[in-house]
Design a protein around this motif. Structure first.
Motif, PDB file in Angstrom:
ATOM      1  N   LEU A  64      -4.302  -1.299   7.442  1.00  0.00           N
ATOM      2  CA  LEU A  64      -3.513  -2.243   6.844  1.00  0.00           C
ATOM      3  C   LEU A  64      -2.381  -1.591   6.172  1.00  0.00           C
ATOM      4  O   LEU A  64      -1.308  -2.023   5.954  1.00  0.00           O
ATOM      5  N   CYS A  65      -2.667  -0.549   5.592  1.00  0.00           N
ATOM      6  CA  CYS A  65      -1.485   0.236   4.586  1.00  0.00           C
ATOM      7  C   CYS A  65      -0.528   0.381   5.261  1.00  0.00           C
ATOM      8  O   CYS A  65       0.635   0.393   5.198  1.00  0.00           O
ATOM      9  N   ASN A  66      -0.787   0.902   6.423  1.00  0.00           N
ATOM     10  CA  ASN A  66       0.399   1.512   7.665  1.00  0.00           C
ATOM     11  C   ASN A  66       1.186   0.398   7.960  1.00  0.00           C
ATOM     12  O   ASN A  66       2.102   0.157   8.311  1.00  0.00           O
ATOM     13  N   PHE A  67       0.282  -0.884   8.355  1.00  0.00           N
ATOM     14  CA  PHE A  67       1.074  -1.897   8.935  1.00  0.00           C
ATOM     15  C   PHE A  67       1.952  -2.506   8.057  1.00  0.00           C
ATOM     16  O   PHE A  67       2.900  -2.923   8.492  1.00  0.00           O
ATOM     17  N   ILE A  68       1.450  -2.606   6.683  1.00  0.00           N
ATOM     18  CA  ILE A  68       2.164  -3.212   5.784  1.00  0.00           C
ATOM     19  C   ILE A  68       3.659  -2.367   5.832  1.00  0.00           C
ATOM     20  O   ILE A  68       4.862  -3.018   5.860  1.00  0.00           O
ATOM     21  N   GLY A  69       3.619  -0.860   5.803  1.00  0.00           N
ATOM     22  CA  GLY A  69       4.849  -0.025   5.813  1.00  0.00           C
ATOM     23  C   GLY A  69       5.562  -0.571   6.969  1.00  0.00           C
ATOM     24  O   GLY A  69       6.788  -0.508   6.870  1.00  0.00           O
ATOM     25  N   VAL A 123      -0.787  -6.191  -4.055  1.00  0.00           N
ATOM     26  CA  VAL A 123      -1.665  -7.386  -3.751  1.00  0.00           C
ATOM     27  C   VAL A 123      -3.033  -7.035  -2.942  1.00  0.00           C
ATOM     28  O   VAL A 123      -4.199  -7.252  -3.350  1.00  0.00           O
ATOM     29  N   PHE A 124      -3.104  -5.838  -2.207  1.00  0.00           N
ATOM     30  CA  PHE A 124      -4.142  -5.238  -1.341  1.00  0.00           C
ATOM     31  C   PHE A 124      -4.850  -4.199  -2.010  1.00  0.00           C
ATOM     32  O   PHE A 124      -5.689  -3.648  -1.493  1.00  0.00           O
ATOM     33  N   ALA A 125      -4.244  -3.857  -3.276  1.00  0.00           N
ATOM     34  CA  ALA A 125      -4.917  -2.558  -3.904  1.00  0.00           C
ATOM     35  C   ALA A 125      -6.424  -2.794  -4.529  1.00  0.00           C
ATOM     36  O   ALA A 125      -7.317  -2.054  -3.844  1.00  0.00           O
ATOM     37  N   LYS A 126      -6.620  -4.136  -5.106  1.00  0.00           N
ATOM     38  CA  LYS A 126      -8.057  -4.096  -5.379  1.00  0.00           C
ATOM     39  C   LYS A 126      -9.187  -4.341  -4.025  1.00  0.00           C
ATOM     40  O   LYS A 126     -10.095  -3.750  -4.156  1.00  0.00           O
TER      41      LYS A 126
END
Length: 512
Positions: free
Chosen positions: A414-419, A306-309
Motif C-alpha cells: 500500500l505504501c508503494n501504491f500510494i507513491g 492517514v495510513f500510518a496508524k
C-alpha cells in the motif's frame, strides 16, 4: 527341470502392488475436487508456482526469439557505463544518447558488468536471456511471498502473469533498469519476513542504488524496523543502509560529490510530458508547473500520515503473532517428532509380524503362557486395543504461522501504491514498480469478483495503450482511486473490529 513355482509368483505380486499404488494416486489427484483445490485454494500455490515458472520460462524464450527487440535505453546505458569504465567519475560528464546519467552508483556497477558480458553491449540477445533470468527469479520471490500469505487464489496469479504483454516487453524487449531494482526489492522483502534483517537492509539499499523509486517503500520499512527491532536496532539497520550507499558512491563522492548527489538523487527532475502514462489529459505547461509537483508531494505525505496508524497496528500484530510462533513452534515440532517415532515403531512391529512366522511349538507355548496369565489374574486376558485409523497415523500437528505475512505485505504494498498513484509522471517501464502487488491489493478489498477483475483489466489496458490518451490516463487514475478506497475501507473496518474486541476484553476483565 521346471522352475520353482514360488519364482513365478513374485513378479505378479510386484505388478499388483505397483498397480494399486498407481490407482491410489489416480483416485487421489485426478478428480474434480483436487482440480478445484489447485485452482481456487491459496494453499495450493506452492504447487502452481512451479508450473507458473516453467510456463514463464517458455513464454520468455518465445518472446525473445519471435518478437523483435526495440532499442530505447540500452545503448545509452552502455555509453554511460563506458564513460565510467574509461575513468570518468564526474556524473556531470557521464552521458548517453538519451541524456545525462541519472541513476545511483549500483546501476553503474551492474550495467558495467553487463557491458563486458554482452561484448560492450553489442550482443543484445545475451542481455535478453539475462533479463529473462531476472524475470524468472523475481517471479520465484514474488510467488514465495504470495504462498506464505495465502491471500490470493492461484488462478488469479496465473492470469495476471500470463496476460501482461507490457511486463514481458519491459523485461526482455527493453532491458530497462527498473526490473533489476524490483528484483533486489523483492529479495529484501523475503529476507525481512524471514527476519534476516542485515541482509535485507543490504539488498534494499542496493535496490535504491539501482533506482531511486525503491524509496517509495521506505516509510513502511521504517515502521517495520521499529515494530520488530525497537529504536536502537532500527538505527543500526538504517546505518547499514546508509553505509552501503556510501560504499557504492565512494569513487564518485570522493572526487565529485556535488555532481554525484545532484545527478543520481535529483528529486526535482522534470519528466517529459510526451512519455507520461498518467497525465496525458493535462497541458504541458500545467504538467511541468512546480505548484503541481508540490501538490502531488503534499497529497503523498497526507496519505502516508492517514495510513500510518493502521500500518503501525498491522506491524504490531505481526510481531505478536511471530512471538506466538516462536513459543508454539518448538512444542509442535516436539509433538510431531513423538508422532513420527510412534508411527515408526508401529511400522516396524507390523513388519515383524508380517515377516516372522511362528512354529507350532512356539505358538503352543504362547497359548499356554496366555492361559497361565489368565488364571493368575483371575480373569480373562484383556483384548488388544483396536488399531488406530490409518489417517490418524499420518496426521501432523501444525499451524500455518506464515499467514501472518499478510499483516506485513499489505502495508508495504500500500505504501508503494500510494507513491505510484501520486507520482508526477509514470513512464511505461514504471509498470513493474507495482504490477506484482496489484493482485494482492485488489484481493485486500471487499469488492465483488467482477469489480476486482475489472480493476486489473482496466489497469492493464491503460498500461498497454501507446501512446497514452486522455481516456487511458483518466481511467488509470480512476482505477487507482477505486482501489485505494477499497483497501482503505477494508483496513479501517479491520481497525474498528480490533478496537471493539479490545474494548470487550477490557470490560470482561473489569467484571471479573
Amino acid at each position: 527341470m521346471a522352475p520353482p513355482k514360488g519364482n513365478n509368483n513374485r513378479p505378479t505380486g510386484r505388478r499388483k502392488k505397483s498397480s494399486n499404488l498407481l490407482q491410489t494416486l489416480l483416485d487421489k489427484y485426478l478428480n474434480i475436487g483436487f482440480l478445484k483445490y489447485l485452482v481456487l485454494e491459496p494453499a495450493a500455490l506452492p504447487i502452481i508456482s512451479v508450473l507458473i515458472v516453467l510456463a514463464e520460462a517458455a513464454i520468455n524464450v518465445f518472446v525473445i526469439r519471435r518478437v523483435p527487440y526495440t532499442e530505447i535505453d540500452w545503448v545509452a546505458y552502455m555509453q554511460e557505463c563506458e564513460g565510467f569504465l574509461n575513468g570518468t567519475t564526474n556524473y556531470a560528464l557521464l552521458r548517453g544518447d538519451t541524456g545525462p546519467l541519472v541513476y545511483p552508483a549500483a546501476f553503474v556497477y551492474i550495467y558495467s558488468a553487463l557491458y563486458y558480458i554482452t561484448s560492450h553491449g553489442a550482443n543484445v540477445r545475451v542481455a535478453q536471456y539475462i533479463f529473462a533470468g531476472i524475470y524468472l527469479l523475481q517471479m520465484c520471490l514474488v510467488l514465495r511471498l504470495y504462498a506464505k500469505s495465502r491471500k490470493v487464489p492461484p488462478y488469479v496469479l496465473v492470469l495476471s502473469a500470463f496476460t501482461s504483454y507490457r511486463i514481458h516487453s519491459i523485461y526482455v524487449l527493453r532491458l530497462f533498469n527498473d526490473p533489476v531494482a524490483i528484483l533486489l526489492l523483492y529479495a529484501a522483502l523475503n529476507l525481512f519476513v524471514d527476519r534476516r534483517w542485515t541482509w535485507g537492509s543490504i539488498l534494499f539499499s542496493l535496490a535504491v542504488g539501482v533506482k531511486m523509486n525503491i524509496l517509495l517503500f521506505a516509510p513502511a520499512l521504517l515502521l517495520f524496523y521499529l515494530a520488530n527491532l525497537g529504536p536502537l536496532k532500527t538505527f543500526l539497520q538504517l546505518a547499514i543502509c546508509g553505509s552501503v550507499q556510501l560504499l557504492l558512491g565512494a569513487p564518485f563522492l570522493l572526487s565529485h560529490p556535488v555532481e554525484y548527489l545532484r545527478g543520481s538523487f535529483d528529486l526535482g527532475r522534470i519528466f517529459e510530458h510526451k512519455w507520461t502514462v498518467n497525465y496525458r489529459f493535462l497541458s504541458r505547461e500545467f504538467f511541468e508547473h512546480r505548484t503541481f509537483h508540490l501538490s502531488l508531494l503534499g497529497l503523498h505525505l497526507v496519505l502516508l500520515l492517514v495510513f500510518a496508524k493502521p500500518t503501525w497496528t498491522f506491524f504490531q500484530s505481526y510481531v505478536r503473532l511471530r512471538s506466538v510462533q516462536d513459543q508454539l513452534q518448538p512444542q509442535i515440532a516436539k509433538k510431531n517428532s513423538e508422532v513420527q517415532a510412534q508411527r515408526k515403531i508401529k511400522k516396524e512391529a507390523k513388519k515383524e509380524k508380517d515377516t516372522e512366522k511362528l512354529s507350532a511349538e512356539q505358538q503352543s507355548f504362547l497359548n499356554a503362557f496366555e492361559k497361565t496369565l489368565q488364571k493368575s489374574s483371575g480373569g480373562k486376558a484383556a483384548a488388544p486395543p483396536a488399531p488406530a485409523p490409518a489417517r490418524a497415523e499420518s496426521e501432523r500437528y501444525g499451524i500455518h504461522f506464515e499467514r501472518c505475512t499478510q499483516l506485513a505485505l499489505l502495508p508495504f504494498f500500500l505504501c508503494n501504491f500510494i507513491g505510484v498513484a501520486c507520482s508526477r509522471s509514470l513512464h511505461y517501464q514504471f509498470y513493474v514498480w507495482y504490477f506484482h502487488s496489484l493482485p494482492y491489493l485488489v484481493w485486500s478489498t471487499s469488492y465483488s469478483l467482477g469489480v476486482r477483475y475489472l480493476i486489473l483489466g482496466i489497469i492493464e489496458y491503460c498500461w498497454n495503450s501507446y501512446p497514452s490518451t486522455y481516456l487511458s490516463s483518466s481511467a488509470l487514475h480512476l482505477c487507482h482511486l477505486v482501489l485505494l478506497f477499497g483497501v482503505a475501507r477494508q483496513i479501517f473496518q479491520t481497525m474498528r473490529l480490533n478496537a471493539a474486541a479490545k474494548q470487550q476484553q477490557q470490560q470482561q476483565k473489569k467484571v471479573q
